[in-house]
Design a protein around this motif. Sequence first.
Motif, mmCIF file in Angstrom:
data_model
loop_
_atom_site.group_PDB
_atom_site.id
_atom_site.type_symbol
_atom_site.label_atom_id
_atom_site.label_comp_id
_atom_site.label_asym_id
_atom_site.label_seq_id
_atom_site.Cartn_x
_atom_site.Cartn_y
_atom_site.Cartn_z
ATOM 1 N N SER A 129 0.827 -1.223 0.000
ATOM 2 C CA SER A 129 0.000 0.000 0.000
ATOM 3 C C SER A 129 0.852 1.261 0.000
ATOM 4 C CB SER A 129 -0.950 0.005 1.205
ATOM 5 O OG SER A 129 -1.796 -1.109 1.187
ATOM 6 N N GLN A 130 1.854 1.281 -0.904
ATOM 7 C CA GLN A 130 2.725 2.443 -1.070
ATOM 8 C C GLN A 130 3.393 2.855 0.250
ATOM 9 O OE1 GLN A 130 0.686 5.617 -3.092
ATOM 10 N NE2 GLN A 130 0.019 4.319 -4.778
ATOM 11 N N GLY A 131 3.797 1.871 1.037
ATOM 12 C CA GLY A 131 4.553 2.155 2.254
ATOM 13 C C GLY A 131 3.727 2.271 3.517
ATOM 14 N N LYS A 132 2.415 2.162 3.408
ATOM 15 C CA LYS A 132 1.590 2.267 4.612
ATOM 16 C C LYS A 132 1.749 1.041 5.519
ATOM 17 C CE LYS A 132 -2.065 5.494 3.360
ATOM 18 N NZ LYS A 132 -3.529 5.725 3.331
ATOM 19 N N ILE A 133 1.944 -0.103 4.912
ATOM 20 C CA ILE A 133 2.115 -1.337 5.676
ATOM 21 C C ILE A 133 3.487 -1.912 5.348
ATOM 22 C CG2 ILE A 133 1.252 -3.664 6.135
ATOM 23 C CD1 ILE A 133 -1.511 -2.672 5.318
ATOM 24 N N ARG A 134 4.296 -2.121 6.382
ATOM 25 C CA ARG A 134 5.642 -2.652 6.200
ATOM 26 C C ARG A 134 5.839 -3.843 7.132
ATOM 27 N NH1 ARG A 134 9.249 1.173 3.628
ATOM 28 N NH2 ARG A 134 10.884 -0.269 4.281
ATOM 29 N N GLY A 135 6.792 -4.696 6.793
ATOM 30 C CA GLY A 135 7.045 -5.868 7.627
ATOM 31 C C GLY A 135 8.435 -6.422 7.411
ATOM 32 N N GLY A 136 8.858 -7.294 8.327
ATOM 33 C CA GLY A 136 10.165 -7.918 8.187
ATOM 34 C C GLY A 136 10.599 -8.605 9.467
ATOM 35 N N PHE A 137 11.894 -8.846 9.572
ATOM 36 C CA PHE A 137 12.459 -9.631 10.654
ATOM 37 C C PHE A 137 13.529 -8.841 11.402
ATOM 38 C CE2 PHE A 137 11.208 -12.219 7.084
ATOM 39 C CZ PHE A 137 10.412 -13.186 7.669
ATOM 40 N N MET A 138 13.743 -9.202 12.658
ATOM 41 C CA MET A 138 14.866 -8.679 13.410
ATOM 42 C C MET A 138 15.611 -9.848 14.028
ATOM 43 S SD MET A 138 15.117 -5.606 16.109
ATOM 44 C CE MET A 138 15.466 -6.116 17.767
ATOM 45 N N LEU A 139 16.904 -9.948 13.757
ATOM 46 C CA LEU A 139 17.743 -11.049 14.211
ATOM 47 C C LEU A 139 18.729 -10.514 15.240
ATOM 48 C CD1 LEU A 139 18.498 -12.394 10.622
ATOM 49 C CD2 LEU A 139 16.540 -12.917 12.083
ATOM 50 N N THR A 140 18.804 -11.155 16.408
ATOM 51 C CA THR A 140 19.557 -10.593 17.515
ATOM 52 C C THR A 140 20.429 -11.627 18.190
ATOM 53 O OG1 THR A 140 17.840 -8.979 17.968
ATOM 54 C CG2 THR A 140 19.396 -9.402 19.738
ATOM 55 N N THR A 141 21.623 -11.213 18.568
ATOM 56 C CA THR A 141 22.479 -12.003 19.436
ATOM 57 C C THR A 141 22.667 -11.237 20.737
ATOM 58 O OG1 THR A 141 23.641 -12.956 17.549
ATOM 59 C CG2 THR A 141 24.723 -13.103 19.682
ATOM 60 N N ARG A 142 22.502 -11.918 21.861
ATOM 61 C CA ARG A 142 22.631 -11.297 23.172
ATOM 62 C C ARG A 142 23.807 -11.921 23.918
ATOM 63 N NH1 ARG A 142 18.264 -12.095 28.104
ATOM 64 N NH2 ARG A 142 19.279 -10.776 29.665
ATOM 65 N N TRP A 143 24.751 -11.063 24.338
ATOM 66 C CA TRP A 143 25.873 -11.516 25.149
ATOM 67 C C TRP A 143 25.684 -10.986 26.565
ATOM 68 C CZ3 TRP A 143 26.895 -9.381 20.248
ATOM 69 C CH2 TRP A 143 27.359 -10.299 19.295
ATOM 70 N N ALA A 144 25.574 -11.881 27.543
ATOM 71 C CA ALA A 144 25.441 -11.454 28.934
ATOM 72 C C ALA A 144 26.818 -11.059 29.462
ATOM 73 C CB ALA A 144 24.844 -12.566 29.789
ATOM 74 N N GLY A 145 26.832 -10.080 30.375
ATOM 75 C CA GLY A 145 28.086 -9.609 30.937
ATOM 76 C C GLY A 145 28.078 -9.652 32.444
ATOM 77 N N ALA A 146 29.138 -9.187 33.057
ATOM 78 C CA ALA A 146 29.296 -9.051 34.507
ATOM 79 C C ALA A 146 29.422 -10.388 35.224
ATOM 80 C CB ALA A 146 28.153 -8.247 35.129
ATOM 81 N N GLY A 147 29.372 -11.511 34.493
ATOM 82 C CA GLY A 147 29.611 -12.810 35.087
ATOM 83 C C GLY A 147 28.590 -13.252 36.114
ATOM 84 N N GLN A 148 27.357 -12.774 36.019
ATOM 85 C CA GLN A 148 26.332 -13.174 36.988
ATOM 86 C C GLN A 148 25.063 -13.585 36.258
ATOM 87 O OE1 GLN A 148 25.569 -10.391 40.107
ATOM 88 N NE2 GLN A 148 23.692 -11.412 40.747
ATOM 89 N N ALA A 149 24.571 -14.762 36.614
ATOM 90 C CA ALA A 149 23.356 -15.263 35.979
ATOM 91 C C ALA A 149 22.148 -15.025 36.869
ATOM 92 C CB ALA A 149 23.501 -16.760 35.709
#
Length: 421
Positions: A129-149
């Motif tokens: 619809s000429q840009g009114k409706i858009r879609g797609g994906f987001m791909l993510t990698t998460r690295w935990a820090g501070a050495g605490q779970a």
Amino acid sequence: MKWRVWVFIAVGFTGNAFAQIGNSSAMTDRYGSMFSYSAKPLTWSQFYFYENTKIFSGSATRYSTSSKSVDVKDFGMQIGAQIGLVENMDLILNTNLAQTTTPGNSGTSSSATPRDIYLNLRILPLNFSQGKIRGGFMLTTRWAGAGQASIPFQLYSADKTELGAGFMMSYFARPGWEETALSLHGNIQYFNHGDGGAYIGVTDETTVRNSFNGAAIAGLAVATKNSTSLHFSTGGTYPMLISGRYLFLSGDVYGVAYLTKPPLAAYSRQNYAYLALGAKYQVKDYLGVHVGMDFRIFKNSKTATYTNPVLKVEDINFSGGADHPFWHFYLGLSVPLNPRIKVYSSKSDADLYAEQNRTQTNEVKDILYSEQEIQKRSQNFTPLKEMRRTYKEIIGGLIGVLEPKDKKPAEVIDENAEGNE
């Protein structure tokens, strides 16, 4: 270029995920709402910077030999940047620069070590619809820090690299000028915490196993398989023109539901949902400030964290057995370096630009249609020069048939004249 985008999707879909939803995140995506990403990417050389602070202070119940009320804090500071790469693809990098940890029975503490570093690749090729409706994906990698779970009040983490994938869609009332009109967004993502076999207790695992009945106790803090969760968010933004500057109002509902729960000794094992309300005022075309609050609207009916003094794990929850606070307050800023926020002098100006854009689009369509019609019709008719050449050949042939073979046309005319006399 299109085939490269779909190759990225095919390779990366199974390995990465959304990250910020449900964490200390607000306005992390330039065209999104407070907790929902948009499906509108930045392009090459475009850059967006943001900072956000999350605050909660209140009382909770800590269980040891006997339950008691304690003061707790939930503080986090997040910084990040959104960078345009190519058409329909951008990158969002962010981290929690500071975060309260509140580990077990050792009291509340804060860590200034960057933790929960997220690298988000967004691939957004869908456009209708000429840009009114858009879609797609987001791909993510998460690295935990501070050495605490397993930190109370936060998204579950086993201090491992976590991966997953998600899908998003957006509606823009005024495509091309997305920040001048209503926008609506929906996100859904699968998240794999990568904690299979990991030990998440506060006390060292060897110390626990050497204690009385230690093997059984330690087993409560070990993930037998990877924990997985489903994150969701839906929200929108509406701009208002105040004193020549935009005030963006936003509202979201977001939450997390575990598909495979973390170990019994993990904090934040409950499913939950929040309602978030926020506002961002564009002070300058290159600087915006935002504030907001979220309110917990759903939690599991019972608490889920196992309490054991050897593990130094104590269930810290709020009224009704909730693992997450009643509310959070948010404060931060955003810097759209390129392109800058364009402020129209009135709503009619934006409408005029939008109408001009539609007119130009229709003119191009008309030109293309006319060229197609000309080519289509030219195939059904003989070109004019060819028709004239054919007619001349036919007429010349007829003249040859009518004329005597042994006389020229002039002689035939003379004989006819004499006969008439």
